[in-house]
Design a protein around this motif. Structure first.
Motif, PDB file in Angstrom:
ATOM      1  N   ASN A 202       0.326 -56.276-131.193  1.00  8.11           N
ATOM      2  CA  ASN A 202       0.731 -55.471-132.352  1.00  8.11           C
ATOM      3  C   ASN A 202       0.021 -55.900-133.640  1.00  8.11           C
ATOM      4  OD1 ASN A 202       2.511 -54.182-130.605  1.00  8.11           O
ATOM      5  ND2 ASN A 202       4.231 -55.485-131.181  1.00  8.11           N
ATOM      6  N   ASP A 232       7.730 -57.012-136.927  1.00  7.35           N
ATOM      7  CA  ASP A 232       7.289 -56.851-135.541  1.00  7.35           C
ATOM      8  C   ASP A 232       5.783 -56.676-135.422  1.00  7.35           C
ATOM      9  OD1 ASP A 232       9.892 -57.037-134.540  1.00  7.35           O
ATOM     10  OD2 ASP A 232      10.253 -54.895-134.880  1.00  7.35           O
ATOM     11  N   ASN A 334       6.208 -48.460-138.894  1.00  2.13           N
ATOM     12  CA  ASN A 334       7.176 -48.593-137.802  1.00  2.13           C
ATOM     13  C   ASN A 334       7.138 -47.394-136.865  1.00  2.13           C
ATOM     14  OD1 ASN A 334       8.313 -51.146-138.237  1.00  2.13           O
ATOM     15  ND2 ASN A 334       9.674 -50.366-139.847  1.00  2.13           N
ATOM     16  N   LYS A 335       6.834 -46.226-137.403  1.00  2.00           N
ATOM     17  CA  LYS A 335       6.746 -45.035-136.551  1.00  2.00           C
ATOM     18  C   LYS A 335       5.561 -45.153-135.591  1.00  2.00           C
ATOM     19  CE  LYS A 335       7.298 -40.029-136.828  1.00  2.00           C
ATOM     20  NZ  LYS A 335       7.435 -38.846-137.727  1.00  2.00           N
ATOM     21  N   LEU A 337       4.337 -47.990-134.572  1.00  2.00           N
ATOM     22  CA  LEU A 337       4.685 -49.077-133.656  1.00  2.00           C
ATOM     23  C   LEU A 337       5.672 -48.622-132.582  1.00  2.00           C
ATOM     24  CD1 LEU A 337       4.717 -52.111-132.859  1.00  2.00           C
ATOM     25  CD2 LEU A 337       6.547 -52.408-134.562  1.00  2.00           C
ATOM     26  N   ASN A 338       6.655 -47.813-132.954  1.00  2.00           N
ATOM     27  CA  ASN A 338       7.787 -47.543-132.057  1.00  2.00           C
ATOM     28  C   ASN A 338       7.801 -46.152-131.441  1.00  2.00           C
ATOM     29  OD1 ASN A 338       9.034 -50.127-132.567  1.00  2.00           O
ATOM     30  ND2 ASN A 338       9.622 -49.354-134.583  1.00  2.00           N
ATOM     31  N   ASN A 339       7.007 -45.225-131.969  1.00  2.00           N
ATOM     32  CA  ASN A 339       7.006 -43.851-131.455  1.00  2.00           C
ATOM     33  C   ASN A 339       5.666 -43.598-130.775  1.00  2.00           C
ATOM     34  OD1 ASN A 339       6.826 -41.026-131.125  1.00  2.00           O
ATOM     35  ND2 ASN A 339       8.234 -40.672-132.829  1.00  2.00           N
ATOM     36  N   LYS A 340       5.645 -43.714-129.440  1.00  2.00           N
ATOM     37  CA  LYS A 340       4.381 -43.613-128.697  1.00  2.00           C
ATOM     38  C   LYS A 340       3.740 -42.240-128.868  1.00  2.00           C
ATOM     39  CE  LYS A 340       2.300 -44.509-124.171  1.00  2.00           C
ATOM     40  NZ  LYS A 340       1.483 -43.292-124.180  1.00  2.00           N
TER      41      LYS A 340
END
Length: 438
Positions: A202, A232, A334-335, A337-340
């Motif tokens: 990351n 993260d 974050n989007k 990072l977390n929303n593939k």
């Protein structure tokens, strides 16, 4: 044929590397002029060697100084070289003081100027780069533009479409070319500071150097607050000395340095940085060039600015302007990072800068113009006939080239409902408005 190239900064050298390759492959005589405003001769020569490029024929060694001092010294040095070498064309790239100096000097000597990456506009005249690129375009004879939007910018400013070529951006060629070189030296030459970080998960690569950010304490605070919340992500920040000094003046450097998720390292070389980008989950930057490189390498970019002269990266979906707003930076990072699905959509954004053959296109166009005698700059021999700009709506099927031939006209812009089009030869004009001169 003899082509001279003026280079002043590393981004110019990088973006012109595919053009230099093509000049050499076609056995055209090349005169490389390095202004040397950022580096001493030894460092400059080493960079050319790293990129497997020929050493410059001339190094003016301008050094640092104000915009006026640098530009004046460059003009004097470039003029001496051009008078001595008498090239058939001078190429400049981008929007630096070297571009401004080279274009001005060559135009005064009646040497044709080709502007690589012409037509970019941020519409922000507080940026010195905007003044440089606009002035260079006034002095140019051939315009190698990266996108249709750049071509439209020039057409609106009155540049003949016959002088404008949409070639894509040499940054694409350069990324593909130079990443191969970087990967060859991965184990042997990558700096130790960076080597230990490349295997992290990351990775967010951060660059921040523009005065509108680093000289504004409130913006810096907002950006650091955002970084603090991105726990993260492993944030790798090759920090420029000037940026570090400004943070220290604001008493913010220690706060940044002590964040566990932030890895501050010294500035790394271009090839190392290219490797870092290629291994990143996302790029957070205020750099213009990195917006282009990110979309070329399929890396989502968040840009710490409120405008950009690379709007195509935004409209195609690979780049998002977040300014210095803490909430926007955190939300979008974050989007990604977390929303593939969201991340994959940004990664798959169409590259507006082409497929990597811009260097060849540019040299082929120059050679064709040279062989057809279109590069000569002569005084007018015909009495001027007044021409005027007109607007017309076209009701019949006819192409741009047919309309121009039939009406002895030059179409500047096509208006199609809510869109503006650049007038390429085969576009059908039926039911469209045109701005033209005749």
């Amino acid at each position: 044929m003899k082509i001279a190239i003026v280079l002043g900064t590393r981004p110019e050298i990088i973006k012109m590397s595919p053009v230099i390759d093509e000049i050499e492959s076609q056995n055209i005589e090349l005169v490389l002029i390095h202004t040397g405003q950022h580096y001493d001769s030894e460092m400059s020569d080493q960079f050319f060697l790293e990129l497997e490029l020929p050493t410059p024929n001339f190094n003016i060694g301008v050094g640092s100084g104000s915009h006026g001092q640098q530009t004046g010294k460059m003009m004097e040095g470039i003029e001496e070289v051009l008078v001595e070498e008498k090239p058939d064309m001078l190429l400049v790239q981008g929007d630096t003081n070297a571009v401004l100096a080279g274009a001005l000097v060559a135009s005064k000597l009646h040497i044709p100027v080709g502007h690589v990456e012409a037509g970019l506009r941020s519409f922000d005249d507080t940026m010195p780069e905007e003044i440089n690129r606009k002035t260079a375009d006034i002095c140019s004879n051939l315009y190698f533009v990266p996108t249709t939007q750049s071509a439209i910018n020039l057409a609106i400013e009155g540049i003949s479409r016959y002088k404008i070529a949409i070639t894509g951006n040499t940054v694409v060629d350069a990324c593909f070319r130079n990443l191969k070189i970087a990967e060859k030296r991965l184990k042997s030459a990558v700096s130790s500071d960076l080597q230990n970080l490349l295997d992290l998960d990351n990775i967010l690569t951060l660059t921040m150097h523009r005065a509108e950010n680093v000289d504004n304490k409130e913006r810096v605070i907002n950006i650091i607050n955002a970084l603090e919340q991105l726990k993260d992500l492993n944030i790798i920040f090759p920090i420029h000395p000037r940026t570090a000094n400004r943070l220290k003046e604001f008493n913010l450097f220690d706060k940044l340095k002590n964040l566990e998720n932030v890895h501050l390292i010294k500035p790394v070389g271009y090839l190392d940085f290219l490797l870092l980008q290629s291994k990143s989950l996302l790029i957070l930057t205020d750099s213009g060039g990195l917006q282009e490189e990110a979309i070329t390498l399929n890396i989502p970019a968040l840009t710490l600015r409120y405008n950009t002269e690379r709007p195509e990266t935004v409209s195609e979906g690979g780049n998002i302007l977040v300014g210095s707003n803490t909430e926007n930076i955190v939300k979008m990072a974050n989007k990604i990072l977390n929303n593939k699905d969201f991340s994959d959509k940004m990664k798959s954004a169409k590259n507006p800068y082409g497929d990597g053959d811009s260097g060849k296109q540019i040299i082929d166009i120059i050679l064709n113009s040279y062989n057809n005698g279109k590069l000569k700059i002569d005084s007018p021999s015909d009495i001027m006939i007044n021409s005027s700009s007109k607007i017309a709506v076209i009701n019949e099927d006819t192409t741009v080239s047919d309309f121009e031939k039939e009406n002895n006209a030059l179409i500047q812009i096509i208006y199609n409902k809510n869109d503006i089009e650049f007038p390429e030869d085969n576009i059908n004009l039926k039911d469209k408005f045109i701005l033209y001169s005749s």
